[in-house]
Design a protein around this motif. Sequence first.
Motif, short mmCIF file in Angstrom:
data_model
loop_
_atom_site.label_atom_id
_atom_site.label_comp_id
_atom_site.label_asym_id
_atom_site.label_seq_id
_atom_site.Cartn_x
_atom_site.Cartn_y
_atom_site.Cartn_z
N MET A 1 -3.46 3.35 22.38
CA MET A 1 -4.36 3.00 21.31
C MET A 1 -3.63 2.12 20.30
N ARG A 2 -4.32 1.07 19.89
CA ARG A 2 -3.73 0.11 18.94
C ARG A 2 -3.95 0.56 17.50
N LEU A 3 -2.91 0.45 16.68
CA LEU A 3 -2.96 0.80 15.27
C LEU A 3 -2.80 -0.46 14.43
N SER A 4 -3.77 -0.70 13.55
CA SER A 4 -3.71 -1.82 12.61
C SER A 4 -3.52 -1.29 11.20
N VAL A 5 -2.59 -1.88 10.47
CA VAL A 5 -2.40 -1.55 9.05
C VAL A 5 -2.88 -2.75 8.24
N ILE A 6 -3.79 -2.50 7.32
CA ILE A 6 -4.32 -3.57 6.46
C ILE A 6 -3.82 -3.34 5.04
N ILE A 7 -3.24 -4.39 4.46
CA ILE A 7 -2.69 -4.30 3.11
C ILE A 7 -3.31 -5.39 2.24
N PRO A 8 -4.24 -5.05 1.34
CA PRO A 8 -4.70 -6.01 0.33
C PRO A 8 -3.56 -6.22 -0.67
N ALA A 9 -3.25 -7.46 -1.01
CA ALA A 9 -2.00 -7.73 -1.74
C ALA A 9 -2.17 -8.49 -3.04
N TYR A 10 -3.28 -8.43 -3.68
CA TYR A 10 -3.53 -9.19 -4.90
C TYR A 10 -2.50 -8.89 -5.98
N LYS A 11 -1.74 -9.90 -6.35
CA LYS A 11 -0.74 -9.81 -7.43
C LYS A 11 0.28 -8.69 -7.22
N GLN A 12 0.60 -8.39 -5.99
CA GLN A 12 1.55 -7.32 -5.68
C GLN A 12 2.62 -7.79 -4.70
N THR A 13 3.15 -8.98 -4.91
CA THR A 13 4.08 -9.58 -3.95
C THR A 13 5.28 -8.69 -3.65
N ASP A 14 5.99 -8.24 -4.67
CA ASP A 14 7.18 -7.43 -4.44
C ASP A 14 6.86 -6.12 -3.72
N LEU A 15 5.81 -5.44 -4.17
CA LEU A 15 5.43 -4.17 -3.55
C LEU A 15 4.97 -4.36 -2.12
N THR A 16 4.28 -5.45 -1.85
CA THR A 16 3.80 -5.72 -0.50
C THR A 16 4.96 -5.93 0.46
N VAL A 17 5.98 -6.64 0.02
CA VAL A 17 7.16 -6.86 0.86
C VAL A 17 7.85 -5.53 1.18
N VAL A 18 7.98 -4.66 0.18
CA VAL A 18 8.57 -3.33 0.41
C VAL A 18 7.71 -2.54 1.39
N HIS A 19 6.42 -2.59 1.19
CA HIS A 19 5.48 -1.86 2.06
C HIS A 19 5.64 -2.30 3.52
N ILE A 20 5.65 -3.59 3.76
CA ILE A 20 5.79 -4.09 5.13
C ILE A 20 7.13 -3.66 5.72
N ARG A 21 8.18 -3.78 4.95
CA ARG A 21 9.51 -3.38 5.42
C ARG A 21 9.51 -1.90 5.83
N GLU A 22 8.85 -1.06 5.05
CA GLU A 22 8.80 0.36 5.37
C GLU A 22 7.93 0.63 6.60
N CYS A 23 6.87 -0.14 6.78
CA CYS A 23 6.05 0.00 8.00
C CYS A 23 6.90 -0.24 9.23
N MET A 24 7.80 -1.19 9.15
CA MET A 24 8.66 -1.54 10.29
C MET A 24 9.69 -0.45 10.59
N LYS A 25 9.93 0.45 9.62
CA LYS A 25 10.89 1.54 9.81
C LYS A 25 10.22 2.82 10.31
N SER A 26 8.92 2.80 10.47
CA SER A 26 8.18 3.99 10.89
C SER A 26 8.57 4.41 12.30
N SER A 27 8.43 5.69 12.58
CA SER A 27 8.70 6.19 13.92
C SER A 27 7.67 5.66 14.92
N ARG A 28 6.50 5.29 14.43
CA ARG A 28 5.46 4.66 15.25
C ARG A 28 5.07 3.38 14.53
#
Length: 110
Positions: A1-28
């Motif tokens: 099963m495919r999992l999609s993560v959607i991140i609305p990023a309005y005026k949240q550049t720094d937080l969005t980058v951290v969020h994506i980086r943490e997604c890549m560290k997930s066990s799944r």
Amino acid sequence: MRLSVIIPAYKQTDLTVVHIRECMKSSRVPDEIIVVNDFGDTTLKDRIAELPRKCPIIYGYIREELGFGYHASCNLGIWLSRGDFVTLEDADHVPLRDGYKNAVALLEAR
């Protein structure tokens, strides 16, 4: 099963980058991450391009202030998604290491 993560990023550049980086560290790791920038800082695209990837990152930018803001970003992200399971997360959300793995296992069991 495919999992999609959607991140609305309005005026949240720094937080969005951290969020994506943490997604890549997930066990799944998600099968795709969709970032929708609603009329925000255009440098976000370049910052995302610099990140190491374990999955595709789809970047969408809404060029005009439509008056729908966050909701327009969510709708576009869902429309772009190819996942069987979709999680909609605010830019300042940091996923738990096993959060996606546990959620997908729970949904698959139903």
